[in-house]
Design a protein around this motif. Structure first.
Motif, PDB file in Angstrom:
ATOM      1  N   UNK A  54      -8.320  -9.603   1.781  1.00 16.58           N
ATOM      2  CA  UNK A  54      -7.505  -9.008   0.746  1.00 16.58           C
ATOM      3  C   UNK A  54      -7.200 -10.180  -0.088  1.00 16.58           C
ATOM      4  N   UNK A  55      -7.338 -10.364  -1.144  1.00 18.29           N
ATOM      5  CA  UNK A  55      -6.950 -11.293  -2.016  1.00 18.29           C
ATOM      6  C   UNK A  55      -5.553 -11.524  -1.917  1.00 18.29           C
ATOM      7  N   UNK A 101       2.362  -2.719 -12.165  1.00 20.81           N
ATOM      8  CA  UNK A 101       1.812  -2.428 -10.754  1.00 20.81           C
ATOM      9  C   UNK A 101       3.077  -1.981  -9.543  1.00 20.81           C
ATOM     10  N   UNK A 102       3.896  -2.792  -9.451  1.00 20.46           N
ATOM     11  CA  UNK A 102       5.105  -2.320  -8.531  1.00 20.46           C
ATOM     12  C   UNK A 102       5.551  -1.073  -8.658  1.00 20.46           C
ATOM     13  N   UNK A 103       5.746  -0.542 -10.139  1.00 20.67           N
ATOM     14  CA  UNK A 103       5.985   0.676 -10.531  1.00 20.67           C
ATOM     15  C   UNK A 103       5.173   1.974 -10.018  1.00 20.67           C
ATOM     16  N   UNK A 104       3.951   1.317 -10.244  1.00 23.19           N
ATOM     17  CA  UNK A 104       2.765   2.376  -9.817  1.00 23.19           C
ATOM     18  C   UNK A 104       2.716   2.516  -8.155  1.00 23.19           C
ATOM     19  N   UNK A 105       3.154   1.764  -7.556  1.00 22.43           N
ATOM     20  CA  UNK A 105       3.234   1.935  -5.967  1.00 22.43           C
ATOM     21  C   UNK A 105       4.509   2.312  -5.402  1.00 22.43           C
ATOM     22  N   UNK A 106       5.387   2.741  -6.557  1.00 22.01           N
ATOM     23  CA  UNK A 106       6.851   3.163  -6.113  1.00 22.01           C
ATOM     24  C   UNK A 106       7.467   1.887  -5.299  1.00 22.01           C
ATOM     25  N   UNK A 107       7.463   0.843  -5.573  1.00 24.03           N
ATOM     26  CA  UNK A 107       7.992  -0.250  -5.127  1.00 24.03           C
ATOM     27  C   UNK A 107       9.405  -0.713  -5.981  1.00 24.03           C
ATOM     28  N   UNK A 108       9.517  -0.095  -7.199  1.00 20.32           N
ATOM     29  CA  UNK A 108      10.649  -0.466  -7.924  1.00 20.32           C
ATOM     30  C   UNK A 108      11.071   0.622  -8.547  1.00 20.32           C
ATOM     31  N   UNK A 148       0.732  -5.953  -4.175  1.00 22.92           N
ATOM     32  CA  UNK A 148       0.811  -4.729  -3.474  1.00 22.92           C
ATOM     33  C   UNK A 148       2.101  -4.745  -2.327  1.00 22.92           C
ATOM     34  N   UNK A 149       2.346  -5.691  -2.147  1.00 17.59           N
ATOM     35  CA  UNK A 149       3.313  -6.073  -0.956  1.00 17.59           C
ATOM     36  C   UNK A 149       3.098  -5.577   0.597  1.00 17.59           C
ATOM     37  N   UNK A 150       1.846  -5.870   0.597  1.00 17.02           N
ATOM     38  CA  UNK A 150       1.005  -5.446   1.861  1.00 17.02           C
ATOM     39  C   UNK A 150      -0.069  -6.199   1.973  1.00 17.02           C
ATOM     40  N   UNK A 177      -5.289   3.386   4.758  1.00 16.29           N
ATOM     41  CA  UNK A 177      -4.084   2.919   4.728  1.00 16.29           C
ATOM     42  C   UNK A 177      -3.303   2.526   3.536  1.00 16.29           C
ATOM     43  N   UNK A 178      -3.936   2.557   2.439  1.00 12.65           N
ATOM     44  CA  UNK A 178      -3.357   2.175   1.108  1.00 12.65           C
ATOM     45  C   UNK A 178      -2.427   3.504   0.719  1.00 12.65           C
ATOM     46  N   UNK A 179      -1.603   2.998   0.075  1.00  6.94           N
ATOM     47  CA  UNK A 179      -0.525   3.996  -0.826  1.00  6.94           C
ATOM     48  C   UNK A 179      -0.357   3.574  -2.324  1.00  6.94           C
ATOM     49  N   UNK A 180      -0.047   4.229  -3.189  1.00  6.00           N
ATOM     50  CA  UNK A 180       0.078   5.846  -3.179  1.00  6.00           C
ATOM     51  C   UNK A 180      -1.515   6.468  -2.651  1.00  6.00           C
TER      52      UNK A 180
END
Length: 109
Positions: A13-14, A102-109, A21-23, A32-35
């Motif tokens: 995973x690059x 991207x962080x907003x899409x993942x719900x991280x911000x 993705x912070x993961x 295991x990926x979200x969302x």
């Protein structure tokens, strides 16, 4: 990649993707990926590459908080025996604007 049931495990995973993705997904399943919506798109595209036995190219549009950007992805099915698809090489290319969205899409911000 695993069969029965079909599953996609990240061999690598690059670091840029892991930072966004912070993961860290190396050694983990795409399941295991979200969302969930993102995970489901990847599973659908990866499955299509295995079924079609041909490279696939996608332009992925990403939107969050009234901002929109896109990135391009190539999925290249590979075989170590010349018959069965047992690996996928995935290459993604995006502009730096996606780093903001991207962080907003993942719900991280």
């Amino acid at each position: 990649m695993r069969y029965d049931p079909l599953d996609f495990v990240f061999r690598l995973h690059g670091s840029k993707i892991a930072a966004m993705d912070r993961v860290e997904m190396t050694g983990k399943s795409v399941r295991d990926l979200r969302p969930a919506a993102y995970r489901d798109i990847l599973i659908r595209h990866y499955t299509e590459a295995v079924t079609e036995r041909a490279p696939l190219f996608h332009e992925i549009v990403v939107a969050a908080d009234h901002a929109c950007d896109s990135y391009q992805r190539a999925i290249i099915p590979l075989s170590d025996d010349g018959a069965s698809i047992n690996m996928l090489l995935i290459v993604a290319d995006w502009k730096s604007d996606l780093d903001f969205i991207w962080p907003k899409v993942l719900g991280l911000e």
